[in-house]
Design a protein around this motif. Sequence first.
Motif, mmCIF file in Angstrom:
data_model
loop_
_atom_site.group_PDB
_atom_site.id
_atom_site.type_symbol
_atom_site.label_atom_id
_atom_site.label_comp_id
_atom_site.label_asym_id
_atom_site.label_seq_id
_atom_site.Cartn_x
_atom_site.Cartn_y
_atom_site.Cartn_z
ATOM 1 N N LYS A 118 0.410 -0.110 1.505
ATOM 2 C CA LYS A 118 1.290 -1.219 1.896
ATOM 3 C C LYS A 118 2.032 -1.777 0.674
ATOM 4 N N ALA A 121 4.916 0.256 -0.080
ATOM 5 C CA ALA A 121 5.914 0.312 0.997
ATOM 6 C C ALA A 121 7.121 -0.575 0.715
ATOM 7 N N THR A 122 6.893 -1.606 -0.071
ATOM 8 C CA THR A 122 8.007 -2.531 -0.363
ATOM 9 C C THR A 122 8.711 -2.195 -1.677
ATOM 10 N N LEU A 130 6.159 0.889 6.212
ATOM 11 C CA LEU A 130 5.224 -0.052 6.855
ATOM 12 C C LEU A 130 4.911 0.373 8.290
ATOM 13 N N GLU A 134 1.258 1.140 9.826
ATOM 14 C CA GLU A 134 0.745 0.427 11.002
ATOM 15 C C GLU A 134 0.322 1.418 12.092
#
Length: 853
Positions: A118, A121-122, A130, A134
């Motif tokens: 996570k 992911a940014t 993301l 999920e």
Amino acid sequence: MPPLGCSPPLSLLLADFNYGADEYDAEGNEEPKALPEGSETMPYIDESPTMSPQLSARGQESGDGVSPTPTDGLGTGGERDAGKGLEMRKLVLSGFLASEEIYINQLEALLLPMKPLKATATTSQPVLTLQQIETIFYKIQDIYEIHKEFYDSLCPKVQQWDSNVTMGHLFQKLASQLGVYKAFVDNYKIALETAEKCSQSNYQFQKISEGPGPQQWMAADAPFLPAALLYKPIDRVTRSTLVLHDLLKHTPADHPDYPLLQDALRISQNFLSSINEDIDPRRTAVTTPKGETRQLVKDGFLVELSEGSRKLRHVFLFTDVLLCAKLKKTAVGKHQQYDCKWYVPLADLVFPSPEESEHCPQVHVIPDHELEDMKMKISAIKSEVQKEKANKGQSRAIERLKKKMFENEFWLLLNSPAIPFRIHNRNGKSYLFLLSSDYERSEWREAIQKLQKKDLQAFVLSSVELQVLTGSCFKLRTVHNIPVTSNKDDDESPGLYGFLHVIVHSAKGFKQSANLYCTLEVDSFGYFVSKAKTRVFRDTTEPQWNEEFEIELEGSQSLRILCYEKCYDKTKLNKDNNEIVDKIMGKGQIQLDPQAVQTKNWHMDVIEMNGIKVEFSMKFTSRDMSLKRTPSKKQTGVFGVKISVVTKRERSKVPYIVRQCIEEVEKRGIEEVGIYRISGVATDIQALKAVFDANNKDILVMLSDMDINAIAGTLKLYFRELPEPLLTDRLYPAFMEGIALSDPAAKENCMMHLLRSLPDPNLITFLFLLEHLKRVAEKEPINKMSLHNLATVFGPTLLRPSEGESKAHLTLASDIWSHDVMAQVQVLLYYLQHPPISFTELKRNTLYFSTDV
């Protein structure tokens, strides 16, 4: 991850239980692995919508049960003892708690990489988006929290155990949260597909998913692999449902937990019934990451010849692939899984014809006498187990004996097969299995060929697909245990010991004329052995054999009949064993039901096989009945008449029947494979018996025309029907004591003294037979009959006491086989291995003993 703070007390109790398939050393070492501490061995639960999980007594038959079998140390009085019921509740809960800890570790292993993924992911270089994260990790955090809370609540209750503990409300709450599992299950296929796509398109994620990654992402030494771990939550519901069955079984109906557990069980069963069929990991199906259904068609244990040594493998035949696996050696507390050794897509699988198969390295064949020795060791241990149980011996001593029996049976299972079964991948490698039975080889070949008739495509499994498939094997397998008797429950039939009389009458249903014959197989010590063979009925569609056979049973439970077309084309040689390959036309199997078989009357039956019907009759004689030596009422014949009477009447030193049968065997049967071991046709033997009894002048003509196995069978029958054994009832106890002596000189003196003590007709006949059997054994490379084989066949025949003498020794049929027969074989083997014994020299060299025989 640090321990969860509740060490399960079950491990000590489990240490002495069960020697099932989950503990075999697939590399063929004799020492089976101990059951890992706290290991999560899961019994099968049928999760199809029409089936609720059932525990019952069968739940523990394979050594895979949730709760261990109670030991004798838990007290006496069985289930009537309320205290024992409470103790069993604690054991069930302790085992479940141990597996719950493993499960929470597995969930944490899934969650550990989620935060770093996570975090990336940014960034400008995300490993996964993301949305992908999920999807792959959907609801796993929720499931983790549910089980962590459940574990933390249950653990202190088990640690501070007393009769008033209640925990039904915890299971009821756990069951009420199954909606989270429903959401997980509905997403399951998409999660696998996403993991597969991400693994193929993203090298970093592939590295994470295929093996150990950065240590901070890992649970203790466990690789993070979504595909392998993602099915764990579905497994868990089946496990908790099974535990609820166990708890209810040991919870009194008036206990406050009882209605709560019942309610939790009802909710769990309804949940399992409602799981989406496409996602549900069924008993015989696994969903591939692409959403296809792959059915398990057949599985079983086979011996593979790999790198020159024998390895026990568990082979799985799916609708489109054959997978060869072995159980991994797992660390303590880890869930056991299969390790894929190789797989072949059925589209690429071919069976090389015998003449096409490349010549393989020489297979090391264990000598028959070593196999027979091992059988006797196993039989002796079985008797010790029976005695311990009868004397209410310590459970630990019984378990030690069972462990030793498992080791010996496993060795026998690994080393007895000799029939080659070769599989070839058209893109390269060949694989060679060794089987005990042509029946088994035919079953595997037919099952594969039937699937190959469908439109199959060649493929290569990705690492994720292969690990999902291999991971499903533990759950889908239909054969849980190595086929050895030490894996059987005590209440299972021990099989039949004695003699099965079978008449193979006729067969119908052949579409064209052929040269046809049948073979008979029975199971013995976990594998099948060919015991008899009819003559070839030439150029017919309706063979009429009408041949009777007497087959010795050693704990047998099944009879197989195989029908062959005889091949006379010498170019069709199997390079693996240099034998001409005959074509199997049909095969069938029936269970030997002790109640149905053990009657004095013949029982007629029909086996249907591939449109062919074989008609046969059978009856069974138990071993204690076969011990009877009934003197003949007619003293004019030779069968059932004392040997001294026959030799005196004939004015001969050795009975005419013995001399003529031995002469015929040496003339044309000494190179016959299995001479004296393969049953002759009983009707032919009875015909020969009649002409010898009548002293018919046509004896020699009849002998020259008769099948050699019938002549060998007549000789054995003559010795078996003597009113007392050739080595006499009087000397029998002394022979038993003499063979048990340890000092070689003392044994030699005693055994020679016993021979001198025999009446002259008995001694001369015995020495005559002895030299013949030695000559037969000299041809062992051709006839496969070693001295040990011959001793096994003739020992009981020459030494077995007559009825009056045997009653004192008779206990269980299997006990007779274990002790007396073993000693009888050893006595004859001693004389067979001895340098030539001369009657004159023996009588001259008189030795003096302080005690009379």
